[in-house]
Design an enzyme around this catalytic site. Structure first.
Site, mmCIF file in Angstrom:
data_model
loop_
_atom_site.group_PDB
_atom_site.id
_atom_site.type_symbol
_atom_site.label_atom_id
_atom_site.label_comp_id
_atom_site.label_asym_id
_atom_site.label_seq_id
_atom_site.Cartn_x
_atom_site.Cartn_y
_atom_site.Cartn_z
ATOM 1 C CB CYS A 95 -0.924 0.009 1.209
ATOM 2 S SG CYS A 95 -2.014 1.455 1.247
ATOM 3 N N GLY A 228 -8.641 -8.022 -7.841
ATOM 4 C CA GLY A 228 -9.223 -7.088 -6.892
ATOM 5 C C GLY A 228 -10.463 -6.400 -7.409
#
Length: 322
Positions: A95, A228
């Site tokens: 991230c 995702g």
């Protein structure tokens, strides 16, 4: 130690892959491994454990993704994950958000493979479930294959056997998390090369994958794929995973049958005090591409937050589908 079949996994997505989303996804695919949204070590050590860690038993196999970088804290959180029944604990090294960087975890840890190795070692000494890592191919100007190879070599020597690799580098300054998912070019070739260099490791590829045909192409080079945003926005994709990739019958052939199965869950959760919109937001893409899908989404989006909204709203929305 649990042996998970990670041929197809659904990515951890902040604010999206909560327990209601995962229950819905599990209706669609019985075989895929599901991941929680990222939870920080601070949230677990100083927050509401039940809120962060509870899940439905139907979600198995399910993995907890952790954000953190202090080895003993990571080990304690891995212990908590195991005590709650998770099948895997995954370390977020991907991230790129500034908030995550300030917490000294996420993609910035690509520059600290020795620290990640310490975390893996401490966690594996504490739990029997697998400890895995989700990382980028690099950060900023460190995006050469040698840097990626060094990271995986260092962390694998500490005992990590599974690496989920987002095939884009992350720019820690100048790009938003959204831009970091789109602007840096995809380098699938680096992930393929990594698998050749480490044939004994499980290498899972992530980034820009939108079809099962693409999944099958990647599986000729790596051990698994992680999808995702496409899985979230177009969840019917998941309904074909079991037959296409695992060779078993799919759970559903009809989208309205999936919705009907989810209604039982919604009713039970509402009885326990969960607001409808916390669950209904995850099914908005179920009928994507079908006549009436826009009306389905609109009716739910405009009304699910209302105090008396219940399963009747979802039934009425389904009637908009041809």
């Amino acid at each position: 130690m649990t042996k998970l079949n990670r041929k197809f996994t659904v990515a951890p997505m902040l604010d999206w892959t909560d327990r209601h989303c995962r229950y819905f996804h599990r209706l669609l695919t019985k075989k895929s491994v599901l991941y929680t949204e990222m939870v920080t070590t601070g949230a677990l050590l100083h927050g509401d454990l039940e809120r962060h860690l509870r899940f439905n038993q139907e979600e198995h196999p399910v993995a907890l993704q952790l954000g953190g970088s202090e080895p003993q804290e990571m080990a304690e959180c891995a212990r908590l994950a195991e005590s709650y029944g998770y099948d895997e604990v995954n370390i977020n090294v991907g991230c790129p958000s500034e908030r995550v960087q300030k917490g000294a975890f996420g993609a910035c840890l690509m520059a600290e493979p020795d620290l990640i190795a310490e975390c893996v070692s401490a966690m594996q000494a504490t739990v029997n479930i697998p400890v895995t890592v989700k990382n980028r191919i690099g950060i900023d100007d460190q995006d050469d294959y040698a840097g990626l190879h060094h990271f995986v070599s260092t962390v694998s020597q500490a005992g990590c056997q599974t690496f989920i690799i987002h095939a884009r580098k992350a720019w820690l300054k100048g790009l938003s998390p959204k831009e970091n998912r789109e602007i840096p070019p995809l380098r699938y070739d680096l992930v393929y090369e990594l698998k050749q260099a480490f044939p004994h490791l499980e290498i899972i590829i992530n980034g820009g994958i939108t079809t099962l045909e693409q999944c099958q192409q990647h599986l000729q080079h790596v051990d698994g794929v992680m999808v995702g945003r496409e899985a979230y926005h177009n969840p019917w994709l998941l309904a074909q995973v079991d037959s296409a990739l695992y060779g078993v019958d799919d759970a559903f052939q009809d989208r309205k049958a999936v919705l009907a199965a989810f209604l039982d869950y919604v009713q039970a959760q509402q009885a326990a005090g969960v607001a409808l919109n916390h669950m209904s937001r995850h099914i908005l893409g179920l009928f994507q591409g079908m006549p009436g899908a826009r009306s389905f989404r609109r009716l739910i989006s405009e009304n699910a937050h209302k105090q008396n909204a219940g399963v009747e709203l979802l039934c009425n929305a389904a009637e908009k589908i041809a």
